[in-house]
Design an enzyme around this catalytic site. Structure first.
Site, PDB file in Angstrom:
ATOM      1  CB  SER A 128       9.820 -97.635  67.577  1.00  0.00           C
ATOM      2  OG  SER A 128       8.767 -96.504  67.923  1.00  0.00           O
ATOM      3  CE  LYS A 182       8.536 -99.886  64.871  1.00  0.00           C
ATOM      4  NZ  LYS A 182       6.967 -99.533  64.650  1.00  0.00           N
ATOM      5  CG  HIS A 185       8.275-101.445  69.615  1.00  0.00           C
ATOM      6  ND1 HIS A 185       6.861-100.630  69.347  1.00  0.00           N
ATOM      7  CD2 HIS A 185       8.746-100.261  70.700  1.00  0.00           C
ATOM      8  CE1 HIS A 185       7.152 -98.928  69.695  1.00  0.00           C
ATOM      9  NE2 HIS A 185       8.480 -98.964  70.677  1.00  0.00           N
ATOM     10  CG  ASN A 186       4.762-101.682  66.584  1.00  0.00           C
ATOM     11  OD1 ASN A 186       5.789-101.090  66.623  1.00  0.00           O
ATOM     12  ND2 ASN A 186       4.106-100.837  65.212  1.00  0.00           N
ATOM     13  CD  GLU A 189       2.796 -97.747  69.443  1.00  0.00           C
ATOM     14  OE1 GLU A 189       3.758 -98.295  69.180  1.00  0.00           O
ATOM     15  OE2 GLU A 189       2.000 -97.369  68.627  1.00  0.00           O
TER      16      GLU A 189
HETATM   17  P1  NBP Z   1       4.953 -94.097  52.922  1.00  0.00           P
HETATM   18  O1  NBP Z   1       4.310 -94.529  53.902  1.00  0.00           O
HETATM   19  O2  NBP Z   1       3.076 -92.476  53.636  1.00  0.00           O
HETATM   20  O3  NBP Z   1       5.039 -93.386  52.048  1.00  0.00           O
HETATM   21  C1  NBP Z   1       5.586 -92.401  51.415  1.00  0.00           C
HETATM   22  C2  NBP Z   1       7.081 -92.221  50.155  1.00  0.00           C
HETATM   23  O4  NBP Z   1       7.075 -93.987  49.969  1.00  0.00           O
HETATM   24  C3  NBP Z   1       6.787 -91.643  49.609  1.00  0.00           C
HETATM   25  O5  NBP Z   1       8.394 -91.804  49.209  1.00  0.00           O
HETATM   26  C4  NBP Z   1       6.521 -92.252  47.856  1.00  0.00           C
HETATM   27  O6  NBP Z   1       6.850 -91.723  46.929  1.00  0.00           O
HETATM   28  C5  NBP Z   1       6.808 -93.246  48.236  1.00  0.00           C
HETATM   29  N1  NBP Z   1       6.183 -94.815  46.918  1.00  0.00           N
HETATM   30  C6  NBP Z   1       5.264 -95.691  47.443  1.00  0.00           C
HETATM   31 BR1  NBP Z   1       4.209 -94.625  48.507  1.00  0.00          BR
HETATM   32  N2  NBP Z   1       5.242 -96.072  46.267  1.00  0.00           N
HETATM   33  C7  NBP Z   1       6.087 -96.101  46.063  1.00  0.00           C
HETATM   34  C8  NBP Z   1       6.443 -96.962  44.885  1.00  0.00           C
HETATM   35  N3  NBP Z   1       6.241 -97.839  44.544  1.00  0.00           N
HETATM   36  N4  NBP Z   1       7.910 -96.552  44.419  1.00  0.00           N
HETATM   37  C9  NBP Z   1       8.726 -95.444  45.002  1.00  0.00           C
HETATM   38  N5  NBP Z   1       8.294 -94.995  46.083  1.00  0.00           N
HETATM   39  C10 NBP Z   1       6.410 -95.298  46.317  1.00  0.00           C
HETATM   40  O7  NBP Z   1       5.734 -92.388  54.133  1.00  0.00           O
HETATM   41  P2  NBP Z   1       5.864 -92.233  55.666  1.00  0.00           P
HETATM   42  O8  NBP Z   1       4.519 -92.135  56.943  1.00  0.00           O
HETATM   43  O9  NBP Z   1       7.259 -91.660  55.794  1.00  0.00           O
HETATM   44  O10 NBP Z   1       6.237 -93.864  55.904  1.00  0.00           O
HETATM   45  C11 NBP Z   1       7.765 -94.629  55.211  1.00  0.00           C
HETATM   46  C12 NBP Z   1       7.732 -95.975  56.413  1.00  0.00           C
HETATM   47  O11 NBP Z   1       8.281 -95.946  57.366  1.00  0.00           O
HETATM   48  C13 NBP Z   1       6.480 -96.923  56.185  1.00  0.00           C
HETATM   49  O12 NBP Z   1       6.877 -97.792  56.029  1.00  0.00           O
HETATM   50  C14 NBP Z   1       5.645 -96.733  57.674  1.00  0.00           C
HETATM   51  O13 NBP Z   1       4.797 -97.663  57.940  1.00  0.00           O
HETATM   52  C15 NBP Z   1       7.585 -96.892  58.742  1.00  0.00           C
HETATM   53  N6  NBP Z   1       7.168 -95.708  59.742  1.00  0.00           N
HETATM   54  C16 NBP Z   1       6.326 -94.933  59.859  1.00  0.00           C
HETATM   55  C17 NBP Z   1       6.235 -94.151  61.221  1.00  0.00           C
HETATM   56  C18 NBP Z   1       5.026 -92.843  61.520  1.00  0.00           C
HETATM   57  O14 NBP Z   1       5.156 -92.511  62.288  1.00  0.00           O
HETATM   58  N7  NBP Z   1       4.593 -92.672  60.140  1.00  0.00           N
HETATM   59  C19 NBP Z   1       6.711 -94.799  62.478  1.00  0.00           C
HETATM   60  C20 NBP Z   1       8.071 -95.632  62.064  1.00  0.00           C
HETATM   61  C21 NBP Z   1       7.377 -96.624  60.499  1.00  0.00           C
HETATM   62  P3  NBP Z   1       5.894 -90.249  46.203  1.00  0.00           P
HETATM   63  O15 NBP Z   1       6.637 -88.750  47.163  1.00  0.00           O
HETATM   64  O16 NBP Z   1       7.132 -90.228  44.802  1.00  0.00           O
HETATM   65  O17 NBP Z   1       4.723 -90.792  46.254  1.00  0.00           O
END
Ligand code: NBP
Length: 475
Positions: A128, A182, A185-186, A189
């Site tokens: 988080s 987690k 936690h959400n 939130e």
């Molecule tokens: P995203 O959730 O938008 O995912 C994008 C990533 O997933 C890219 O690297 C993409 O690769 C890869 N990907 C996908 Br889509 N399909 C794939 C597949 N079939 N095989 C391999 N790679 C694949 O990214 P994020 O917002 O950075 O979040 C990452 C994780 O962290 C998520 O699970 C999210 O729920 C979690 N999270 C996010 C936050 C936040 O504030 N954003 C906070 C806490 C946790 P590509 O570049 O080749 O398309």
């Protein structure tokens, strides 16, 4: 092989965590499905530390010291399964796969069991803090096998936030417990954000404050017991001006709140566990109501009934709202901690609730001064029945109770919706009630379904012969 950790999935979260590892002196192997993201990261931040650029999974796994540690930061769901499958084929027994995405904890339980069969350690880690936390120190909730924490813990702790020298990262418990925690936690939130929203709504509609005036109140509150990240950013959001119109940004944003699902998961899980997380549930439903655009449009102009007078003592009502917010917030956290205990019992995780209070004090979205109080409460009594009966919180609520009731009454007479304030107060009244109407419910259930009831004056289960002579028999 020279990398201590590998990160695959280099969108915003993965890139920032990779940079965080590198800035702490770890050599980080980088991998992303499309190489463009890897190269973009290296071009922009390659000098943050020591990175190993890789293109294929084999190259990526080959770059890692043993036991290999890979953090997956891809989109939760099928993408995670696809990446795990590829990694597992390339890794060896004893290696560790960490899923840092927002996975549903039951998926994590399934994945951990499957990888254990193959001799691999699978750690579902809740992370988080959003983008900023990922880069500068998140709160990390790793589950999975305890043995894996020896090889993994120091790495994760080094990049986590720290409060008073204590890392905001600890081994939570086995299999899916990290993602479960987690998720809760959400959920908390969601409740916290809804309560803050209701306070804002009261200032706007009951006291006629503009966004700047409400921002000032929140800034002041952030200097007291309500001090928290969410209260702090609330003031910043309220103070933001829209460049196009010159109005407060909050007045030009559409009032329909979206959700990605973790709040909904929390409530679904709470329903299964039988834990009344009323604050979180109201928050999830309030977002759904705000997004029911058709129904809201159709309901415009519906009668309000006789509305009461607006409060005239602005200072008093402001303080009432502050106390109502604090009391409702205590209830929301108490409910969330109840859910953690219930989950722990259901899955045999043996979780330590005080750990959550400790690691949520920094890095994460719900970081707040009063988590120190929750930590102290669990330090004093690890088997606490409910946070609201612990002396500090009991006193805080008793100090707030009159204000809390005034706020709910005033909101009701003015026709201002306060679902989370009101349901938290009802929860409190329900818990402290000597007699609940559940006795009548039991009577009804026995009447139509012979479901039996217990008596206050003797042990056993009883049934009244409702369609016979209405005498009572022992069931
Ligand atoms: P995203 O959730 O938008 O995912 C994008 C990533 O997933 C890219 O690297 C993409 O690769 C890869 N990907 C996908 Br889509 N399909 C794939 C597949 N079939 N095989 C391999 N790679 C694949 O990214 P994020 O917002 O950075 O979040 C990452 C994780 O962290 C998520 O699970 C999210 O729920 C979690 N999270 C996010 C936050 C936040 O504030 N954003 C906070 C806490 C946790 P590509 O570049 O080749 O398309």
């Amino acid at each position: 092989a020279r990398a201590q950790i590998g990160v695959t999935g280099l969108a915003v979260m993965g890139s920032n965590i990779a940079r965080n590892f590198a800035r702490h002196g770890h050599t980080v192997a980088l991998h992303n499905r499309s190489i463009a993201k890897t190269d973009a990261l290296l071009a922009a931040h390659g000098d943050d530390g020591d990175f190993v650029r890789t293109e294929t999974i084999e190259e990526f796994v080959g770059a890692l010291q043993k036991p290999r540690r890979v953090l997956i930061m891809v989109k939760a769901g099928d993408a995670t399964d696809a990446v795990i499958e590829e990694l597992a084929d390339a890794m060896e027994p004893g290696d560790i796969i960490i899923d840092g995405g927002n996975a549903l904890y039951t998926d994590t339980i399934r994945r951990e069991a499957a990888l254990r069969e193959r001799g691999l350690h699978f750690v579902g880690a809740g992370i988080s803090g959003g983008e900023e936390g990922a880069l500068n120190g998140p709160s990390i909730m790793p589950g999975g096998p305890k043995e894996s924490y020896a090889a993994l813990g120091p790495l994760l702790e080094s990049i986590s936030a720290h409060v008073d020298g204590t890392p905001c990262c600890t081994h939570i418990g086995p299999d899916g417990s990290g993602h479960f925690v987690k998720m809760v936690h959400n959920g908390i939130e969601y409740a916290d954000m809804q309560l803050i929203g209701e306070a804002y709504n009261l200032f706007r509609d009951a006291l006629g404050f503009d966004a700047d005036q409400v921002a000032d109140v929140f800034t002041e509150w952030n200097g007291g017991e309500l001090e928290s990240y969410l209260v702090e950013i609330t003031a910043e959001v309220l103070r933001q001006k829209d460049a196009k119109t010159g109005k407060a940004l909050v007045d030009v944003v559409v009032d329909a709140a979206e959700q990605k699902g973790t709040g909904r998961w929390t409530v679904k899980s709470a329903l299964d566990l039988g834990v009344p997380v009323t604050g979180i549930a109201e928050a999830v439903f309030a977002r759904a109501l705000s997004g029911s655009r058709e129904q809201r449009k159709a309901a415009q102009g519906l009668a309000s009934g006789a509305l009461g007078a607006k409060p005239t003592d602005v200072a008093q009502f402001t303080e009432d709202i502050r106390r109502a917010l604090y009391a409702s917030k205590i209830v929301a956290y108490a409910q969330g901690f109840d859910q953690i205990r219930a989950g722990s019992d259901e899955y045999g995780w043996d979780l330590t609730p005080g750990d959550m209070a400790t690691i949520w004090r920094g890095g994460c979205i719900i970081r707040a001064r009063f988590l120190n109080r929750i930590k102290e409460a669990y330090d004093t009594n690890p088997d606490l029945t409910s946070l609201i009966v612990e002396p500090y919180f009991r006193e805080a609520i008793e100090n707030a109770i009159d204000s809390w009731r005034r706020v709910v009454v005033t909101a009701t007479t003015l026709g201002i919706p306060v679902p989370a304030f009101a349901s938290s107060l009802s929860y409190y009244d329900g818990l402290r009630a000597e007699r609940l109407p559940a006795a009548l419910t039991q009577g009804q259930r026995d009447f139509f379904g012979a479901h039996t009831y217990e008596r206050v004056d003797m042990p056993g289960k009883f049934h009244t012969l409702w369609s016979g002579d209405r005498s009572e028999i022992e069931a």
